[in-house]
Enzyme design. Structure first.
Site: not given
Length: 251
Positions: A46, A81, A136, A211
């Protein structure tokens, strides 16, 4: 998108907490020079900021298109995040460079608009990274806990056929040794093969997406948001990269 080589201009993250429960860490630290000559691409998932370009359509690698970027989730404590991703990536950058690796970051701060997901994959490909990792955290239901490692499946090129699955398994092992628990709510044994992640689909170098855990679960968020938890994550991810690169089948 970062330039090739060791990025010593990367900005240190400003939002770290010092609390959180301690983890049992059995991962061996990397020695000086352990990754000498290796090129590692690190993608903090991101962006620190977004503009209209977030909705630009980019190729998925499987014939379709999807938005350039997404905003990511937010923890139960209000931590974005993208901020978590960058904090871990910065610590990983420090660990990898201390071990002698050259590191390219997909973004060098947590305040700016950065490149689209397809451009990040292309940067790693063009640079000829020995390994790429995207960092992430999940935004699943409270009560769901644990990490999972994503890889592109079914494979689209030779690197995805053998190298990335081997890399993913090494990453699961290193994260487990580092005191983290594989998710039981998604994937199997910490692995989650996927066809919908453009960054992995477009990669022609060994690539995984980690993740790290579920930011929507209060207990897990406490670990992930702590400076200790983030350092242990960085150490474990570095150990996974090193283990993969040391494997005979990668030579």
């Amino acid at each position: 998108m970062g330039d090739a080589g060791q990025r010593r201009d990367a900005a240190a993250p400003s939002r770290l907490s010092s609390g959180g429960p301690a983890l049992v860490n059995n991962a061996a630290p990397l020695g000086a020079g352990a990754l000498s000559g290796k090129k590692i691409f690190v993608d903090p998932g991101h962006n620190g900021a977004n503009d209209a370009s977030i909705n630009k359509q980019v190729p998925t690698g499987r014939g379709g298109t999807k938005p350039c970027q997404t905003t990511g989730t937010t923890s139960v404590n209000g931590v974005p995040e993208h901020t978590f991703n960058y904090a871990v990536a910065y610590k990983l950058y420090q660990v990898l460079t201390a071990a002698g690796a050259q590191v390219m970051l997909s973004r060098n701060d947590d305040t700016s608009v950065a490149s689209c997901i397809d451009a990040r994959a292309e940067a790693a490909n063009t640079w000829g990274a020995d390994a790429a990792v995207s960092i992430h955290a999940d935004g699943s239901a409270p009560g769901n806990r644990g990490f999972h490692v994503n890889l592109s499946s079914p494979p689209l090129n030779p690197s995805q056929q053998t190298a990335s699955p081997t890399y993913a398994k090494a990453m699961v092992s290193a994260l487990t040794s580092g005191g983290f628990t594989p998710a039981t709510y998604i994937g199997s044994g910490g692995l989650y093969p996927r066809s919908d992640l453009a960054g992995l689909n477009l990669s022609t170098v060994p690539s995984v997406l980690v993740e790290a855990g579920n930011l929507k679960d209060a207990a897990e968020a406490k670990v992930l948001e702590s400076a200790d938890g983030q350092q242990r994550l960085a150490d474990a991810i570095a150990a996974g990269i090193a283990a993969y690169l040391a494997a005979p089948q990668t030579k």
